[in-house]
Design an enzyme around this catalytic site. Structure first.
Site, PDB file in Angstrom:
ATOM      1  N   GLU A  45      45.672 -66.770  35.032  1.00 47.01           N
ATOM      2  CA  GLU A  45      46.588 -65.784  34.910  1.00 47.01           C
ATOM      3  C   GLU A  45      45.942 -64.693  33.876  1.00 47.01           C
ATOM      4  O   GLU A  45      46.231 -63.440  33.943  1.00 47.01           O
ATOM      5  CB  GLU A  45      48.125 -66.107  34.054  1.00 47.01           C
ATOM      6  CG  GLU A  45      48.964 -65.103  34.101  1.00 47.01           C
ATOM      7  CD  GLU A  45      48.904 -64.205  32.688  1.00 47.01           C
ATOM      8  OE1 GLU A  45      49.539 -63.080  32.462  1.00 47.01           O
ATOM      9  OE2 GLU A  45      48.194 -64.632  31.913  1.00 47.01           O
ATOM     10  N   GLU A  46      45.084 -65.041  33.052  1.00 43.83           N
ATOM     11  CA  GLU A  46      44.629 -64.341  31.817  1.00 43.83           C
ATOM     12  C   GLU A  46      43.506 -63.390  32.325  1.00 43.83           C
ATOM     13  O   GLU A  46      42.957 -62.642  31.568  1.00 43.83           O
ATOM     14  CB  GLU A  46      44.229 -65.080  30.952  1.00 43.83           C
ATOM     15  CG  GLU A  46      44.972 -66.048  30.060  1.00 43.83           C
ATOM     16  CD  GLU A  46      46.000 -65.142  29.305  1.00 43.83           C
ATOM     17  OE1 GLU A  46      46.155 -64.032  29.316  1.00 43.83           O
ATOM     18  OE2 GLU A  46      47.198 -65.762  28.634  1.00 43.83           O
ATOM     19  N   HIS A  86      51.949 -69.964  33.556  1.00 37.24           N
ATOM     20  CA  HIS A  86      50.522 -70.149  33.845  1.00 37.24           C
ATOM     21  C   HIS A  86      49.801 -71.216  32.680  1.00 37.24           C
ATOM     22  O   HIS A  86      50.166 -71.315  31.669  1.00 37.24           O
ATOM     23  CB  HIS A  86      49.838 -68.992  33.600  1.00 37.24           C
ATOM     24  CG  HIS A  86      49.791 -68.094  32.307  1.00 37.24           C
ATOM     25  ND1 HIS A  86      48.934 -68.288  31.422  1.00 37.24           N
ATOM     26  CD2 HIS A  86      50.628 -67.206  31.656  1.00 37.24           C
ATOM     27  CE1 HIS A  86      49.101 -67.624  30.417  1.00 37.24           C
ATOM     28  NE2 HIS A  86      50.346 -66.755  30.642  1.00 37.24           N
TER      29      HIS A  86
END
Length: 388
Positions: free
Chosen positions: A216-217, A76
């Protein structure tokens, strides 16, 4: 790593990035791929797909009836950070945090701010409010302290993260940076693509796809968006998701001791057969120079792949000061568990690159990963059968 790889890694680590604001990382990746003549395109949610020039090419590669499994390497492009929401005064910006963060010693912490054009200025955190869970920042104010690169901008065009003495610097074999997670994984995929292209000279179709994802986080949003396109459904050939992460140090997964064969994450374990192949590759390519464990410090995009029906395995580079929280301390750390630069080890990154290259070798026993072990078991039974 050679000089070219060193430059690419430093350039990636130096880019501003946050969830949904990955444009600078993506721009570096696309420039490098274009210069090398490696095909790529952006999917409908903005992920960078490497190894194909279009959706049609992607579908052809996935539906090729080649028995050699297609390796889908995933990393990511974002890192936890904030978005501006509104100006409170000429020098005070209200922000919303996205992703994990330290939760101690935050008042007065240094931050950088950027836009789609690049770095804009610096500031200091204040009036921090944590999420109800207490595990990360929810909202805060940023007091502008640096010279602005231009006039005051609209609040929602600004984003940022924790700032330190430089975006990236080295101390011996350790690399300190504002954001290693997961720009090291992005670097590994780009390096693997460059290596494969050089060896094949672009003359043959390789069983390789790279997927550089967004957001993604905040819950694998880019990966989910890609899987929901349905482009991987009904593939006649095996497709193996290979998650590349920069993961929090744990006992048995320490900085400088080699890349980690990731057996699983906080949510699930990974595909046992394909993990056997990965383990055998690591034992042969990096004997005594790799680590192996369940990395339960967090979840990764392998979990998202599994949820959408893809078998998955994972590799990690051990990460110091995960999500800029001073677990391990070191230069630039304000106080224990306070804001701190993340750090990784050069040897671990080199080991990761080697394992990625070895995983792309043809003829690995993906279809019969336990064949040799089964033969050993059969011999053992034959040896002891008279006692049964």
């Amino acid at each position: 790593m050679n000089a070219r790889q060193d430059r690419l890694l430093t350039e990636l680590l130096s880019q501003p990035t946050a969830p949904f604001r990955e444009e600078h990382v993506a721009a570096v990746a696309q420039r490098v791929l274009k210069q090398a003549g490696i095909p790529f395109f952006r999917d409908p949610v903005g992920n960078v797909v490497i190894g194909c020039a279009s959706r049609a090419d992607y579908r052809r590669l996935v539906h090729d009836k080649n028995g050699e499994p297609l390796r889908l390497f995933i990393a990511h492009m974002d890192h936890p950070g904030f978005h501006g929401t509104r100006w409170l005064s000429d020098t005070r910006l209200r922000i919303k945090w996205h992703g994990g963060s330290p939760v101690r010693h935050l008042a007065g912490s240094r931050v950088w701010l950027a836009t789609a054009e690049g770095y804009w200025t610096e500031g200091r955190l204040g009036r921090v409010r944590l999420l109800k869970s207490g595990h990360a920042i929810d909202t805060a104010e940023v007091r502008i302290t640096g010279a602005r690169n231009g006039a005051r901008l609209k609040a929602d065009t600004l984003y940022g993260g924790f700032g330190f003495r430089a975006p990236a610097w080295r101390a011996g074999k350790k690399i300190y940076t504002k954001a290693a997670d997961d720009l090291v994984g992005v670097f590994a995929i780009l390096s693997t693509a460059l290596d494969l292209h050089k060896k094949s000279r672009g003359k043959k179709t390789l069983p390789f796809l790279g997927l550089l994802t967004r957001a993604e986080e905040v819950g694998f949003v880019g990966a989910i968006g890609h899987f929901e396109l349905g482009w991987l459904s009904g593939a006649p050939r095996p497709v193996i998701a290979v998650s590349l992460e920069t993961s929090r140090t744990l006992p048995g997964a320490l900085v400088g001791q080699g890349p980690v064969v990731r057996l699983g994450d906080r949510r699930t374990v990974f595909h046992s057969g394909y993990l056997k192949v990965l383990t055998d590759v690591a034992l042969k390519a990096l004997p005594g120079k790799h680590q192996r464990r369940v990395m339960h410090g967090g979840t990764c995009e392998a979990t998202a792949a599994i949820a959408y029906g893809l078998p998955a395995i994972g590799l990690s580079v051990p990460l110091g000061n995960y999500h800029n929280e001073g677990f391990e301390g070191g230069p630039g750390c304000r106080a224990p568990r306070g804001p701190a630069p993340e750090f990784v080890h050069r040897d671990d990154i080199e080991g990761l690159l080697k394992l990625c290259r070895e995983l792309m070798r043809q003829g690995l026993h993906w279809d019969e990963p336990w064949q040799d072990q089964r033969r050993l078991m059969h011999r053992r039974l034959r040896e002891y059968r008279r006692f049964l």
